[in-house]
Design an enzyme around this catalytic site. Structure first.
Site, PDB file in Angstrom:
ATOM      1  N   ARG A 126       0.762  -1.175  -0.085  1.00  0.00           N
ATOM      2  CA  ARG A 126       0.173  -0.039   0.012  1.00  0.00           C
ATOM      3  C   ARG A 126       0.915   1.398   0.137  1.00  0.00           C
ATOM      4  NH1 ARG A 126      -2.642  -3.431  -1.772  1.00  0.00           N
ATOM      5  NH2 ARG A 126      -4.778  -4.051  -0.893  1.00  0.00           N
ATOM      6  N   CYS A 174     -10.576   1.246   2.615  1.00  0.00           N
ATOM      7  CA  CYS A 174     -10.315   0.714   3.853  1.00  0.00           C
ATOM      8  C   CYS A 174      -9.441   1.821   4.618  1.00  0.00           C
ATOM      9  CB  CYS A 174      -9.492  -0.576   3.362  1.00  0.00           C
ATOM     10  SG  CYS A 174     -10.080  -1.964   2.677  1.00  0.00           S
ATOM     11  N   GLU A 245      -4.418   3.188   6.610  1.00  0.00           N
ATOM     12  CA  GLU A 245      -4.109   3.034   4.856  1.00  0.00           C
ATOM     13  C   GLU A 245      -4.509   4.380   3.974  1.00  0.00           C
ATOM     14  OE1 GLU A 245      -5.970   0.221   1.439  1.00  0.00           O
ATOM     15  OE2 GLU A 245      -5.155  -0.604   3.097  1.00  0.00           O
TER      16      GLU A 245
END
Length: 253
Positions: A126, A174, A245
């Site tokens: 990520r 998310c 994130e």
């Protein structure tokens, strides 16, 4: 533009499709750079897909499918732009977009443009080693396939997302990274009893605990407070420190 930003000592932020980004309720004191126009061009040539950084991910997936090419169908249902997806190394639990990258054209903050082969770029879960650059375009590796099979793959990916994610409510994606392979942030939040918890108009989704949804006039501050509640509770229950994130953009004031 970069010369003006430097001369005026302005804050700036490069935005893709606006996904996985949370701005302050106070707004942003500075310049927002969004790549449009020619940066939304896309074409296929010699086994590669050229995508400007502003190309919408859904558009890229659809164009490849219509021309019977594989390469990005696993990204189906993931919103945002190509540039943002590559910068944040977006993907699924099984695959990352970096696996399909051939090379990236970038500009550094002094205005110098260069091409970086994929093997010269460090990608992580990520995130990427591209924080010193503005992504201008990306070339992806693609292969020929059967159009019907590609369509089935896309439908399957989208169906899985619809079944597992709270797509019926506005959200920023998310919230937390999975802390390690095989350990789900959503499961940790669920096991900590945080599903359905609210703060103002923000709510931890009862459908998927790693999503904070706008249940009604949620403010950025509501989301930030929920994030801190989740981190503290999960840390207390499991000893694991969850890391966001999403990108939280301060006002710069």
């Amino acid at each position: 533009m970069l010369e003006y930003i430097a001369a005026e000592k302005q804050n700036f932020f490069v935005i893709g499709g606006g996904t996985n980004v949370l701005f302050s309720d106070e707004g942003f004191k500075g310049i927002i750079i969004k790549l449009t126009g020619a940066f939304e061009d896309m074409y296929l040539h010699s086994g590669l897909a050229y995508c400007g950084a502003g190309v919408n991910m859904a558009t890229a997936v659809q164009m490849l499918a219509e021309n019977s090419y594989r390469g990005l169908e696993f990204m189906s249902g993931i919103p945002g732009s190509i540039g943002g997806a590559v910068y944040g190394n977006a993907g699924t639990k099984d695959r990352w977009i970096s696996e399909s990258v051939h090379e990236i054209e970038v500009m550094d903050y002094s205005g110098v443009v260069k091409t970086l082969p994929a093997e010269n770029i460090v990608f992580y879960y990520r995130k990427s080693g591209l924080s010193r650059y503005i992504i201008l375009s990306v070339k992806f590796k693609i292969t020929k396939g059967e159009k019907s099979e590609i369509a089935k793959s896309i439908s399957s990916v989208i169906a899985e997302k619809k079944a597992s994610q709270p797509l019926m409510f506005p959200n920023v994606g998310c919230i937390f990274r999975n802390p390690q392979e095989g350990v789900s942030a959503g499961k940790l939040i669920d096991e900590a009893g945080m599903k359905g918890i609210t703060e103002g108009g923000a709510k931890i989704s009862e459908h998927h605990a790693n999503f904070i949804v706008n249940a009604g006039n949620a403010r950025s501050l509501d989301v930030l407070k929920l994030i801190e509640k989740v981190r503290a509770t999960v840390k207390e229950k499991s000893g694991i420190n969850l890391m966001p994130e999403i990108k939280v953009v301060p006002s710069g004031r």
